[in-house]
Design a protein around this motif. Sequence first.
Motif, PDB file in Angstrom:
ATOM      1  N   GLN A   1      31.868 -41.664  14.127  1.00  0.00           N
ATOM      2  CA  GLN A   1      32.964 -42.079  15.007  1.00  0.00           C
ATOM      3  C   GLN A   1      33.168 -41.043  16.103  1.00  0.00           C
ATOM      4  O   GLN A   1      33.133 -39.837  15.847  1.00  0.00           O
ATOM      5  CB  GLN A   1      34.248 -42.254  14.194  1.00  0.00           C
TER       6      GLN A   1
ATOM      7  N   TYR B   1      35.996 -40.039  18.791  1.00  0.00           N
ATOM      8  CA  TYR B   1      37.396 -40.246  19.162  1.00  0.00           C
ATOM      9  C   TYR B   1      37.626 -39.833  20.612  1.00  0.00           C
ATOM     10  O   TYR B   1      37.222 -38.740  21.037  1.00  0.00           O
ATOM     11  CB  TYR B   1      38.318 -39.455  18.234  1.00  0.00           C
TER      12      TYR B   1
ATOM     13  N   GLU C   1      30.487 -45.235  16.944  1.00  0.00           N
ATOM     14  CA  GLU C   1      31.670 -46.072  17.170  1.00  0.00           C
ATOM     15  C   GLU C   1      32.630 -45.322  18.082  1.00  0.00           C
ATOM     16  O   GLU C   1      33.133 -44.256  17.722  1.00  0.00           O
ATOM     17  CB  GLU C   1      32.352 -46.416  15.849  1.00  0.00           C
TER      18      GLU C   1
ATOM     19  N   ILE D   1      36.181 -44.828  19.685  1.00  0.00           N
ATOM     20  CA  ILE D   1      37.533 -45.163  19.233  1.00  0.00           C
ATOM     21  C   ILE D   1      38.557 -44.619  20.225  1.00  0.00           C
ATOM     22  O   ILE D   1      38.543 -43.429  20.563  1.00  0.00           O
ATOM     23  CB  ILE D   1      37.807 -44.588  17.827  1.00  0.00           C
TER      24      ILE D   1
ATOM     25  N   PRO E   1      42.121 -44.126  19.866  1.00  0.00           N
ATOM     26  CA  PRO E   1      43.156 -44.220  18.829  1.00  0.00           C
ATOM     27  C   PRO E   1      44.575 -44.370  19.356  1.00  0.00           C
ATOM     28  O   PRO E   1      45.457 -44.824  18.628  1.00  0.00           O
ATOM     29  CB  PRO E   1      42.996 -42.902  18.054  1.00  0.00           C
TER      30      PRO E   1
END
Length: 421
Positions: free
Chosen positions: A232, A234, A280, A282, A284
């Motif tokens: 992931q 971020y 991925e 993201i 948030p």
Amino acid sequence: MNKVLCSKVENIPQLLQTDERVFSYFKGAGRDGVGAIANRWHGSLKRAGFRPSPIVWDFVQFCLAVCSADLASPRNTSADGWTRTIQLTVGLCEPLRWIPLKHRLEEMLKVLTGDYWTLIFNDAGVEPPEGDGAHLQNDCVSLLSGGLDSLIGGINLVAEQRRPLFVSQLAHKDSELQRNYAKLLAGAGSHYQWSHGISFKGAREPSTRARSLAFYAFAVLASTRINLPKPQIYIPENGFICINPPLVPGRVSSLSTRTTHPLFIDTLQSVLDELGITVELILPYRFQTKGEMMRSCLDQKRLTELASGSTSCGRFRTYNRQHCGRCVPCLIRRAAFLAWRPGSDQTNYRFPSVVGSNKSSGPDDPMAMALAVLDARQRGLDRFLGGTLAFASIDDRTAYRRVLQQGLAELEAVLVKDQLL
């Protein structure tokens, strides 16, 4: 038309076209008229253990090539003083993989920079570094700019018992701040600081709408050190800035930056998926304002200690490494502190109040903010937003609408405090 060619040194033509900018990847060509991208970085990555796949490395080369074209194509020479037509030839290791994505990439770049792009792919890329490929103990990647949002993102990940690998773009004196934050939050060995290192002679375009692509390239590269099937990445940015609604009618399209816009991030994710790069992306905090990010931070003590030392100003270098207090990022920052804890902002602003502040050069951001607040108040939020949220699904549109409404309310509070409204 602006023509740019990015290639390994060995494939640069002996006779350069007078109307084409040429850049060499990862080492200087030693020739007049040829710029360089990330000189000597390839070797340092190998020594650091990096062993990315050819497709990940091609993504890095593509992003750096786009940044080069962006910097080497002055907007003031275009017909309207902004929108450019750019033909970019990108040297890659596996160009055939990229040809089916040509039109999607051109549209993605148009969203990001507001320009018309024509992409050409050839096999003049540099082979990826072949380090030992050892994995680190981190379990995700998080962008760390030295700003307040990325600081909160890092604090929250650590509070959630995650082990983030921080990635930063070198940014002059902000680089020390980035290192300090990374060390405080994750300890030693969990931080990469890189620069695109683009150098050339001639006019340099200052708007740098494509600069974020280097950030994403660095993050994807860093993710190769994480031993997970789909790491992931971020991207800590508040929802108001993610959407970045045009405050006045003149600030449409790329005049308002789109570096973390959900439409751009979704397109970038689809490109990575199509290429077979398993990460991925993201966002948030896409449904939170900056003030809400501060209020919901999972470690309020650490945030209290570090928040005022973070960097937000869009004109930080203009004011000799000082926050101006009146640009859009500064106003959003001031509004966030006010929404979090009134009186808690210890930032040293050049202009603590927008009333009586020096407009300097460039747009009058406080006036644009005030006009936006008044427009939304008088005509209603939906009329003010127009088609800003047309990209979003019905469910997401409601959430984005709320965060924009709350963001304007936070900004209104700081403008009322300064007695501009």
